[in-house]
Structures are given as structure tokens and as C-alpha cells.
Design a protein around this motif. Structure first.
Motif, mmCIF file in Angstrom:
data_model
loop_
_atom_site.group_PDB
_atom_site.id
_atom_site.type_symbol
_atom_site.label_atom_id
_atom_site.label_comp_id
_atom_site.label_asym_id
_atom_site.label_seq_id
_atom_site.Cartn_x
_atom_site.Cartn_y
_atom_site.Cartn_z
ATOM 1 N N GLY B 142 0.827 -1.201 0.000
ATOM 2 C CA GLY B 142 0.000 0.000 0.000
ATOM 3 C C GLY B 142 0.860 1.249 0.000
ATOM 4 N N GLU B 143 0.460 2.203 0.833
ATOM 5 C CA GLU B 143 1.145 3.496 0.870
ATOM 6 C C GLU B 143 2.506 3.400 1.550
ATOM 7 O OE1 GLU B 143 -1.718 2.635 1.957
ATOM 8 O OE2 GLU B 143 -3.312 3.879 1.095
ATOM 9 N N ILE B 162 -0.711 -1.843 -4.739
ATOM 10 C CA ILE B 162 -1.682 -2.844 -4.270
ATOM 11 C C ILE B 162 -1.529 -4.048 -5.184
ATOM 12 C CG2 ILE B 162 -4.124 -3.400 -3.981
ATOM 13 C CD1 ILE B 162 -3.501 -1.372 -1.998
ATOM 14 N N THR B 163 -1.345 -5.212 -4.585
ATOM 15 C CA THR B 163 -1.212 -6.413 -5.416
ATOM 16 C C THR B 163 -2.331 -7.384 -5.096
ATOM 17 O OG1 THR B 163 0.144 -7.588 -3.801
ATOM 18 C CG2 THR B 163 1.307 -6.248 -5.438
ATOM 19 N N ARG B 164 -2.655 -8.175 -6.087
ATOM 20 C CA ARG B 164 -3.682 -9.184 -5.946
ATOM 21 C C ARG B 164 -3.286 -10.189 -4.866
ATOM 22 N NH1 ARG B 164 -7.942 -11.268 -8.301
ATOM 23 N NH2 ARG B 164 -7.963 -13.527 -8.486
ATOM 24 N N MET B 195 -9.694 5.855 -5.876
ATOM 25 C CA MET B 195 -8.580 5.029 -6.368
ATOM 26 C C MET B 195 -9.174 3.762 -6.960
ATOM 27 S SD MET B 195 -5.560 5.913 -3.710
ATOM 28 C CE MET B 195 -6.447 6.882 -2.514
ATOM 29 N N LYS B 196 -9.699 3.947 -8.166
ATOM 30 C CA LYS B 196 -10.504 2.895 -8.785
ATOM 31 C C LYS B 196 -9.717 1.620 -9.043
ATOM 32 C CE LYS B 196 -13.871 5.858 -11.088
ATOM 33 N NZ LYS B 196 -13.617 7.191 -10.585
ATOM 34 N N LEU B 197 -8.461 1.760 -9.481
ATOM 35 C CA LEU B 197 -7.688 0.562 -9.803
ATOM 36 C C LEU B 197 -7.101 -0.064 -8.538
ATOM 37 C CD1 LEU B 197 -5.743 1.441 -13.078
ATOM 38 C CD2 LEU B 197 -7.904 0.256 -12.806
ATOM 39 N N GLY B 198 -6.427 0.762 -7.733
ATOM 40 C CA GLY B 198 -5.747 0.250 -6.550
ATOM 41 C C GLY B 198 -6.718 -0.323 -5.529
ATOM 42 N N ASP B 199 -7.524 0.561 -4.940
ATOM 43 C CA ASP B 199 -8.477 0.082 -3.941
ATOM 44 C C ASP B 199 -9.547 -0.785 -4.586
ATOM 45 O OD1 ASP B 199 -8.512 2.876 -1.536
ATOM 46 O OD2 ASP B 199 -6.989 1.412 -2.089
ATOM 47 N N GLY B 200 -9.794 -0.537 -5.873
ATOM 48 C CA GLY B 200 -10.736 -1.386 -6.599
ATOM 49 C C GLY B 200 -10.268 -2.830 -6.585
ATOM 50 N N LEU B 201 -8.979 -3.028 -6.798
ATOM 51 C CA LEU B 201 -8.409 -4.377 -6.781
ATOM 52 C C LEU B 201 -8.539 -4.983 -5.390
ATOM 53 C CD1 LEU B 201 -6.770 -6.724 -7.985
ATOM 54 C CD2 LEU B 201 -4.690 -5.412 -7.568
ATOM 55 N N PRO B 243 -6.423 -1.886 3.590
ATOM 56 C CA PRO B 243 -5.018 -1.688 3.223
ATOM 57 C C PRO B 243 -4.293 -0.880 4.292
ATOM 58 C CG PRO B 243 -6.502 -0.987 1.448
ATOM 59 C CD PRO B 243 -7.339 -1.209 2.656
ATOM 60 N N ASN B 244 -3.011 -0.739 4.106
ATOM 61 C CA ASN B 244 -2.109 -0.213 5.122
ATOM 62 C C ASN B 244 -2.456 1.139 5.733
ATOM 63 O OD1 ASN B 244 0.211 -0.301 6.728
ATOM 64 N ND2 ASN B 244 1.447 -1.149 5.081
ATOM 65 N N LEU B 245 -2.581 2.166 4.910
ATOM 66 C CA LEU B 245 -2.782 3.499 5.477
ATOM 67 C C LEU B 245 -4.114 3.650 6.197
ATOM 68 C CD1 LEU B 245 -1.579 6.380 5.741
ATOM 69 C CD2 LEU B 245 -2.998 6.990 3.800
ATOM 70 N N TYR B 246 -5.173 3.138 5.595
ATOM 71 C CA TYR B 246 -6.480 3.243 6.252
ATOM 72 C C TYR B 246 -6.432 2.469 7.565
ATOM 73 C CZ TYR B 246 -7.466 4.160 1.328
ATOM 74 O OH TYR B 246 -7.416 4.609 0.041
#
Lengths: 345, 363
Positions: B142-143, B162-164, B195-201, B243-246
Motif C-alpha cells: 500500500g502506501e 496494491i497487489t492481488r 482510487m478505482k484501480l488500486g483500492d478497486g483491486l 489496506p495499510n494506510l487506512y
């Protein structure tokens, strides 16, 4: 303070009623302003996106023209388009007018009880870059990269605004919120710019605090905070957290400051389509944003009068809208505020 | 009292076998600020209670630029498999290339899951009651990827990765833990509308894993709304994964809601290693060496570690003593509104352990 545009001492403000409950809460605000005899001339405009020459989405030219001339806007909630093909209207407005600072004063409303009393702080959020740059890539299948952008110019600009705001509003301290222990370069740059600007404002106390420490302390004792300045994402999260402390988005004002003296004040709640047109909406958020607008324009007396009337109505608890715990209509709530304004005169 | 029966068993991980004579060796990293004194208290309590754990102390100097110290610490943890640590300060005066030692430790050992159990403690005054939230935070990417560069002068780019694989891994951890603890609902926290792609994934992976656990309800919430909900109605949350930052934001908000950084323990788990610390990882420089820090969080973290080593009886005994001491308001440390000292709290805890008739050494 922008130059008054308009004749007879009246200042023109571009009003964007918005969707859903937007029109009715805008009417409520206009009625209250009329009762208070505030020297405001409203110019109503619509901001549905249109495709301009060259295929680029833009706000309607008459709306842009009005804002460019008046410099001050008041906006209700806008519907988020799904599959409409164009970006969100809020984003479009932000880009059109370079609205770089989102300002939310969070003050506990006496009479609207939350577990937190005595909240009195302001969040100032950089609104153009940071984590919301919108730049994302799929590196390889299953690996996504989102880019957070921090620039010297934007950081300096928001820091300057924060200190100016503190000075103009008699606030004592500015705290920069960051995570420079992890994001050494990006938040490090942001922090450096804040420190540099702080040098020119020795009358204002400057402190720095990690985002997590702010969150930790905010929910235990929000009274220790005054003005907070931060990059985009932290600002998004913290401004909503602070709104939660005082009672939610239905009672929180918000202002967006742009380059060239433009400022757009808005309510940040949704369009509430389920109660639209039923005279049930709570106009407080839009009204308090309008009060923020009056103060920005230097019309403090009118702002204070209207705010006092609004808070008194809420404290009295006799004509509250449903979301505030009562079962009165929007028009009754508005009428009560108007009555109090007349009594105050 | 259901609190007495809590054990923190890691679903996947096998702790290292006891070494010679049934005694475990655990790496201890004192860190900076209040870390050293709190960990001394842990050792004091362990010694008193005859806990069969020996600590291998590894110091990490936060004032030097080289990574020798932190690499030594990492090697020691690889050797022992388990560690208890204080926070290592990240000095801003050093160049940006000097990365956070704590982060280096987490990523090198692939401690992918940060787990925090936030519960309202009886005896501690807070604005909200009946909070019982488990927070599972992705701990390695993440961040916090530490990938930054200045592309043009005055313009810095920081990459959030962000990885699968890691998203599936943390989601799976969350659901397994939820099932093991009999929890009903998992909420994924994200900002996928922006963050459609990152958080979307991330969200997509959570949904995929959720489909394999039909007995557990899955929903999602945008992070800004989450913080608003937490300060108004925290009782609505059960298990949260993010994810990490949240995770950083949400854990600190929750810790604040139940009484502050001095009360909540945290654990960092990987497939092979486990590291225990206070949940909010504060260095506490301003209160260091003044005998006013709250020892609860670190002591509870050491209990989590004992559970991990399968020393359940010792864990329960110390935990009971801590929770009983918490009921004595006059012993509360400053962070929870009292005037008690750290040593008073620790002495009381040890007296309680002794009063239960277990084998103790002189103190």
C-alpha cells in the motif's frame, strides 16, 4: 476580501441549488437571508456538464461567466453521475476554478448533542493533488500502482492559506498533519513548505503531528486542536472524522477557496433523493456554509446574526427536522430561524 | 467473564518449538522513548511469574544511517521466530533515504497481517461503550511501499502499490480469523470511488474471498464515512479489513475510542514469524523515563505472545491480573485520567498474580 460586484452595495453571489433536496434548502437559505436583509443578490445557475468544442467536458458557459464575475458561489449537493460519461461535477468545478483549499470549521452545536462537546477546530485540506491525482497504472496483471503527487507550489500555497486563515479568524495555532516518517520525500516536502511559511507568521504557533497521533488524540480530546492543514487524502478522512464529532454532514459547513479570489461554499451531504420535494430536509449545513461565505466577504455582522438564530432554534428543540431528532418540516424550521432574526433586530 | 477466556491463536502459523529445557527464546527490541522501560516491566513480570521465556535483547540505534542494527534484529527474529518490540524512532533530520526501521522489519519478515482487537475495558471511562472491533490491516504494501522519487525538481511522486496476492492474503486472513473467533461480519474499508484501480483491486479480492465464507456477512465502507461512523456509532463494527494506510487511521481512531494508546496491544503476523508490540506503535518520547507510561498495552502484547507460544496458562494469569488491576481507578496512569505511576501498576499486577497461588519468584 473580494471587491463587491453589483450595484447599490449589494454583492452578487452565484447560487447553484443542486439536485435532490438542493432546491428546497437553497430556498430556505434565500428566505433567511432576505429576512436578515443581507446585501446579497443571488444569481441562480445550473452546472450540468456539457461537452464543449474539442470534445472536452466543461461546466455551462453561463455558470462559469457568473462565477468569474461574482467570485463567490454557494452550492447545494450535486448528484453523482453513474455511466453518464462525464467526470463528477465537483471535480469539474474544482478544476475549472482551481479550488485548492477545502476548509471545514467544525464547531460543536449547542443543543445538538454528540458524545463530543466543545469541538472548535478547522480542517484545511489541499484539494488539487496528493493521493487524488487520479494517476493509476496496472504494472503487470495483479499489481497496481497509484501515484501520490506532492509539489512544492501546491504545498506552499495551502500552507500560506492556512496561516492567513488563522490570522484572519483569530486562531492561535496551525498544525501540519503528515506521515513523513513513512512517506519521507512526499510528506517531507509538504512539511518543509509548511515550516518555511510558518517563519513568516511568527504570531501563529506552528506544530507538526503524525496523522495517526492526530486520529488517536482527536477522538479522546478534540479541544486540543485548532487549525489543521494537510494533504488531500488525510484531509478527506480527517474532515469527515471531525464532521462526525459535531453531528455529521447534515450540520457541517464547507468552503472551497480557489485561485483568482474565487470561493465556493457548499453543503457536503448527499442529495437525499428519498426526501426530495417533501419539505423534510434540514437546511443547516447549507445555511452554515452561507454564514461562512458572509464571513469570507467581510459581512460578519450578518453572518453572526444568522448563525445565532440558527443555533438558538436548534438549542430550543421545538421545531427540529427529523435528522436532528424532531418531526418538523423544513419550512417550519426555516420560519423559526426567520422569526428569531426579526426578534434580534 | 469472557475476557478471561480470550486466547490469541494464530490460524496458520506454527510457533517455533521450545528450546532446551522447555524454555523459549524471544527476541526483544527495546526501541526508543517508553519502549525500554515498558519492556523492562514485561521482563520483571515474566521473571516474577516464572515464565519459561528468555529474551535475546537486540538494540537498534535510530540515530545512525546504516542498516546494520536493524538487519541484526531481523536476523535474530528469524532465528527465534518471535519478537516483542518497542517503537524505533524515525528521525526527520536524516535523509529521506533512511527508511523507517519499523517498516523495514515488517516488510523483511513479511509480517503481512497487523491484528488489533479493540475492546471497551471495564474500569476505563470512555465516551462510547461496548466496543468490540477486530482490525486486520495489510502490513507490507500500500502506501508504505517506500517508493518515492522527485521526478522534476519540486515535484515528488510517492507510489502506492496494491497487489492481488497480498490483498487476497490479507482478506483470507481476516475471514479465517473471523470464523475462528465466531465473528459474524467483515467490513472492507477502502476508497475505491477515487482510487478505482488500486483500492478497486483490494475490494475485488475481498469479495472473492468472501464468497468462500458464506457463513460470514461481507460489506464494505468508504474510509471517510468509516471514521464518521466510528465516532458516532462504533458498536456497529465487527471485523474490519483494509489496506495499510487506512489501517493506520482506523486503528488509531479505535484505540482512542476505547481509552488510548496505553491500553491496546497489537500483533504482526506472517507465515513464519510473529512480532508483538503496542497497537498504535507510539514512541512516547515526551513521557519517557518519568514512570508515568501505561504498561497495560505492552503487557497485554506480551500475553498475546505467550498465547502464540502456547503458554496459555501464563498468558491468562497475567492477563487476569492486568484486567483486575484496571478496575482500581486510583491506580490509573495519567493517560486514562489517573495519577498512578507505572511501577505502582506493575507491582499491583504482580501482587495479584501471587495472590492466585501460582509459583512466583521473589520481587
Amino acid at each position: 476580501v473580494p471587491v463587491a460586484s453589483g450595484t447599490g452595495g449589494m454583492q452578487t453571489v452565484t447560487l447553484i441549488p443542486g439536485d435532490g433536496i438542493g432546491p428546497e434548502i437553497s430556498s430556505a437559505v434565500m428566505k433567511i437571508f432576505e429576512t436578515a436583509k443581507a446585501p446579497i443578490r443571488w444569481e441562480e445557475r445550473n452546472v450540468t456538464a456539457i461537452k464543449g468544442p474539442g470534445g472536452r467536458w466543461m461546466i455551462p458557459p453561463d455558470a462559469k461567466e457568473s462565477m468569474d464575475k461574482s467570485k463567490i458561489g454557494l452550492k447545494g449537493p450535486l448528484k453523482t453521475p453513474i455511466a453518464a460519461g462525464h467526470p463528477s461535477m465537483n471535480l469539474l468545478l474544482r478544476k475549472t476554478f482551481d479550488l485548492y483549499a477545502n476548509v471545514r470549521p467544525c464547531i460543536s452545536i449547542e443543543g445538538y448533542k454528540t458524545p463530543y462537546t466543545d469541538v472548535n477546530l478547522v480542517t484545511i485540506r489541499e484539494n488539487t493533488e496528493g493521493e487524488y491525482s487520479g494517476i493509476e497504472h496496472v504494472i503487470v496483471d495483479g499489481v497496481v500502482q497509484s501515484i501520490k503527487l506532492i509539489t512544492e507550489d501546491a504545498s506552499r500555497r495551502i500552507a500560506e492559506y492556512a496561516f492567513e486563515y488563522a490570522r484572519n479568524n483569530q486562531r492561535n495555532s496551525v498544525t501540519a498533519v503528515h506521515k513523513a516518517n513513512i512517506m519521507r520525500m512526499s510528506d517531507g516536502l509538504f512539511l518543509r513548505k509548511c515550516r518555511e511559511v510558518a517563519e513568516n507568521y511568527k504570531d501563529i504557533k506552528f506544530t507538526e503531528m503524525y496523522l495517526d497521533t492526530v486520529c488517536l488524540n482527536m477522538v479522546q480530546d478534540p479541544t486540543q486542536f485548532d487549525v489543521l492543514v494537510m494533504p488531500n487524502l488525510y484531509g478527506d478522512i480527517l474532515s469527515d472524522l471531525c464532521a462526525g464529532l459535531i453531528g455529521g454532514l447534515g450540520v457541517t459547513p464547507s468552503g472551497n477557496i480557489g485561485a483568482n479570489g474565487v470561493a465556493i461554499f457548499e453543503s457536503v451531504h448527499g442529495t437525499a433523493p428519498d426526501i426530495a420535494g417533501l419539505d423534510l430536509a434540514n437546511p443547516t449545513a447549507l445555511l452554515l456554509s452561507a454564514v461562512m461565505m458572509l464571513r469570507h466577504m467581510g459581512l460578519h455582522d450578518y453572518g453572526n446574526k444568522i448563525q445565532t438564530a440558527c443555533f438558538d432554534t436548534i438549542r430550543d428543540k421545538k421545531v427540529l427536522t427529523k435528522d436532528l431528532g424532531g418531526n418538523s418540516k423544513c419550512s417550519e424550521f426555516t420560519a423559526d430561524i426567520c422569526r428569531r432574526i426579526q426578534d434580534l433586530d | 467473564n469472557s475476557l478471561l477466556l480470550i486466547t490469541y491463536k494464530m490460524p496458520l502459523l506454527q510457533p517455533p518449538p521450545a528450546k532446551y529445557g522447555g524454555r523459549h527464546t524471544v527476541t526483544l527490541i527495546p526501541g526508543d522513548g517508553i519502549g525500554p522501560e515498558l519492556l523492562n516491566h514485561v521482563r520483571e513480570v515474566f521473571r516474577f511469574s516464572c515464565v519459561p521465556v528468555d529474551f535475546e535483547v537486540v538494540h537498534v540505534n535510530s540515530a545512525v544511517e546504516t542498516e546494520d542494527d536493524i538487519n541484526n534484529a531481523i536476523t535474530a527474529i528469524r532465528r527465534n521466530g518471535v519478537a516483542l518490540k518497542g517503537n524505533i524512532e524515525t528521525k526527520h533530520t536524516m535523509a529521506p533515504s533512511v527508511k523507517s526501521r519499523n517498516n523495514l522489519l515488517r516488510t523483511s519478515l513479511d509480517l503481512y497481517a497487523n491484528v488489533m482487537h479493540c475492546q471497551s475495558l471495564p474500569g476505563v471511562q470512555t465516551r462510547h461503550k461496548n466496543i468490540d472491533i477486530m482490525i486486520i490491516r495489510e502490513n507490507t504494501e500500500g502506501e508504505y511501499s517506500s517508493l518515492e522519487h522527485e521526478s522534476v525538481s519540486g515535484v515528488v511522486e510517492s507510489l502506492k502499490i496494491i497487489t492481488r496476492n497480498n490483498s487476497l492474503r490479507i482478506a483470507d486472513y481476516a475471514f479465517k480469523l473471523a470464523r475462528e473467533k465466531g465473528r459474524r461480519r467483515v467490513t472492507a474499508v477502502h476508497k475505491a470511488n477515487i482510487m478505482k484501480l488500486g483500492d478497486g483491486l483490494f475490494l475485488q479480492c475481498c469479495r472473492e474471498v468472501a464468497s468462500g465464507y458464506p457463513d460470514i456477512t461481507f460489506d464494505s465502507m468508504i474510509v471517510d464515512n468509516t471514521t464518521m461512523q466510528l465516532v458516532s456509532k462504533p458498536q456497529q463494527f465487527d471485523v474490519m479489513v483494509m489496506p495499510n494506510l487506512y489501517g493506520n487511521v482506523v486503528s488509531n481512531v479505535c484505540a482512542g475510542l476505547v481509552g488510548g494508546p496505553g491500553l491496546v496491544p497489537g500483533a504482526n503476523y506472517g507465515h513464519v514469524y510473529a512480532v508483538f508490540e503496542t497497537a498504535t506503535r507510539n514512541t512516547g518520547k515526551s513521557i519517557a523515563n518519568r514512570n508515568i507510561a501505561n504498561p497495560t498495552a505492552m503487557l497485554l502484547a506480551s500475553c498475546m505472545m505467550l498465547d502464540h507460544l502456547k503458554l496459555y496458562d501464563h498468558a491468562s494469569s497475567i492477563r487476569n491480573a492486568i484486567l483486575n488491576t484496571m478496575n482500581e481507578t486510583r491506580l490509573h496512569t495519567a493517560d486514562i485520567g489517573g495519577q498512578g505511576t507505572t511501577s505502582e501498576v506493575v507491582q499491583t499486577i504482580m501482587r495479584f498474580i501471587q495472590s492466585k497461588g501460582q509459583l512466583t519468584s521473589e520481587y
